[in-house]
Design an enzyme around this catalytic site. Sequence first.
Site, PDB file in Angstrom:
ATOM      1  N   GLY A 180      63.792  27.547 -52.389  1.00 36.78           N
ATOM      2  CA  GLY A 180      62.712  27.685 -53.358  1.00 36.78           C
ATOM      3  C   GLY A 180      61.420  27.103 -52.831  1.00 36.78           C
ATOM      4  N   ASP A 208      63.262  19.575 -56.417  1.00 38.65           N
ATOM      5  CA  ASP A 208      64.392  18.940 -57.092  1.00 38.65           C
ATOM      6  C   ASP A 208      64.563  17.480 -56.714  1.00 38.65           C
ATOM      7  OD1 ASP A 208      65.227  21.204 -58.553  1.00 38.65           O
ATOM      8  OD2 ASP A 208      66.236  22.011 -56.789  1.00 38.65           O
ATOM      9  N   GLY A 267      66.210  22.117 -62.772  1.00 41.81           N
ATOM     10  CA  GLY A 267      67.123  21.039 -62.399  1.00 41.81           C
ATOM     11  C   GLY A 267      68.550  21.447 -62.674  1.00 41.81           C
ATOM     12  N   ARG A 268      69.228  21.933 -61.628  1.00 40.36           N
ATOM     13  CA  ARG A 268      70.601  22.418 -61.790  1.00 40.36           C
ATOM     14  C   ARG A 268      71.584  21.274 -62.028  1.00 40.36           C
ATOM     15  NH1 ARG A 268      72.981  26.956 -60.523  1.00 40.36           N
ATOM     16  NH2 ARG A 268      71.057  27.665 -59.545  1.00 40.36           N
ATOM     17  N   GLU A 306      67.378  22.592 -67.129  1.00 40.88           N
ATOM     18  CA  GLU A 306      68.024  23.902 -67.233  1.00 40.88           C
ATOM     19  C   GLU A 306      69.528  23.793 -67.002  1.00 40.88           C
ATOM     20  OE1 GLU A 306      66.326  26.300 -64.130  1.00 40.88           O
ATOM     21  OE2 GLU A 306      67.202  25.090 -62.532  1.00 40.88           O
ATOM     22  N   LEU A 362      56.383  28.178 -62.667  1.00 40.19           N
ATOM     23  CA  LEU A 362      55.109  27.464 -62.724  1.00 40.19           C
ATOM     24  C   LEU A 362      55.241  26.064 -62.134  1.00 40.19           C
ATOM     25  CD1 LEU A 362      53.980  28.459 -66.326  1.00 40.19           C
ATOM     26  CD2 LEU A 362      52.942  29.215 -64.191  1.00 40.19           C
ATOM     27  N   GLN A 363      56.422  25.462 -62.275  1.00 41.45           N
ATOM     28  CA  GLN A 363      56.628  24.099 -61.792  1.00 41.45           C
ATOM     29  C   GLN A 363      56.469  23.980 -60.279  1.00 41.45           C
ATOM     30  OE1 GLN A 363      60.455  22.742 -64.138  1.00 41.45           O
ATOM     31  NE2 GLN A 363      60.165  24.960 -64.198  1.00 41.45           N
ATOM     32  N   ARG A 364      56.761  25.061 -59.580  1.00 39.56           N
ATOM     33  CA  ARG A 364      56.775  24.972 -58.117  1.00 39.56           C
ATOM     34  C   ARG A 364      55.603  25.689 -57.443  1.00 39.56           C
ATOM     35  NH1 ARG A 364      62.077  28.881 -57.224  1.00 39.56           N
ATOM     36  NH2 ARG A 364      60.943  30.847 -57.008  1.00 39.56           N
TER      37      ARG A 364
END
Length: 409
Positions: free
Chosen positions: A12, A143, A188-189, A244, A299-301
């Site tokens: 990512g 992450d 966040g897995r 998430e 959007l976070q990344r």
Amino acid sequence: MIGNVLVGQSGGPTAVINSSLAGVYKTAKDQGAKKVYGMLYGIQGLLEEKYLDLDEHIHSDLEIELLKRTPSSYLGSCRYKLPDFKEASETYEKIFDILYKLDIQYFFYIGGNDSMDTIKKLSDYAYTIQSNIRFIGVPKTIDNDLEITDHTPGYGSAAKFIAATTKEIIRDSLVYDQKNVTIIEIMGRNVGWLTGAAALAGGMDCDGPDLVYLPEMDFNLEEFIKKVEELQKTKKALVVAVSEGIRLSDGKYVCELVGDVKYTDQFGHTLLSGSGKYLSNKISTELGCKSRGIELNTLQRCASHMASLIDITEAYQVGAAAVNAALDGKTGEMIVINRISNQPYQCTNGTYDIHKIANMEKKVPLNWIKEDNTGMSEEFMDYVKPLIQEELTPIMIGGLPKHINYNKY
């Protein structure tokens, strides 16, 4: 430098991943590299002999500066799992044939856990065939889950965006004089470093999120509804931050309760989304109040307009450190960030054996999460705050940020 350089990006993207690319490129050229090649779409693209000569696309210090401020992966990315070389030696033979053809002596891969797995496998294969090509991993992931390194480039900017956006959502939730619950779903897995960053929104001008749920702790749906109902007795507008990847005690993701078919990549990672909307609908049904689920998603990344200057600087530094480590004869290692102090904030770079980093996950310490899920500890705040400091304003053209791209067509 003797021979040529090959650099790639994987996994990512982040708002600062290209700053690491700039660090590799500029330092390699300064150290006398003849050619610096970029693999297109990571190791998967290299297997198809997709690469470019970066000298043909980066022509000035201004373009290097633009590269540092351009979000997402300039070279493209992939999520490709290399097989074990003992089971698929032909894949490695093909890769090394390409490396020899390009006279590559230094191989740099910018990425997270899965990318470090690639560095581990390639350096192990190089050792078995007595190749002198040096393989160095350059850390990158929003992450923040890579072991050994204090933190990862990309995390600080994502944390800054999440905290700022949470503050703005909280302000919006206060507009109407009625009960309402907003659920913010954050990436966040298996780890909650990003979701924890939402707590940074709290301060003199903002209460911060009322509840924060990370994957490190089991999620209880009934207790969640009860907590929201109890909080509504004293507060009309509630904002909740959830990862998430929050799961029930049986291991099932909350987003899987929706029942939709999910996409799974080569590493077995399920594409997660829907936890926020599921919980929002549950709140509306159970408590009969207005509720909205907001998914920050990509959007976070990619929000480089709110990138942290500390983050951009450190991303560049780890790229440069990777080149210097390879010149020192290092291989099969990853660049790490070692924190010396918080006040003043100081860090140094070092290297660490890739075998003790690849395929491992650094989780948020449980004692950094408040037991009642109302926020994060002061230790967590002290850890994250230095990483979001200062800004590097985008170069604006026509009222919008200017980015740099190579001509794909």
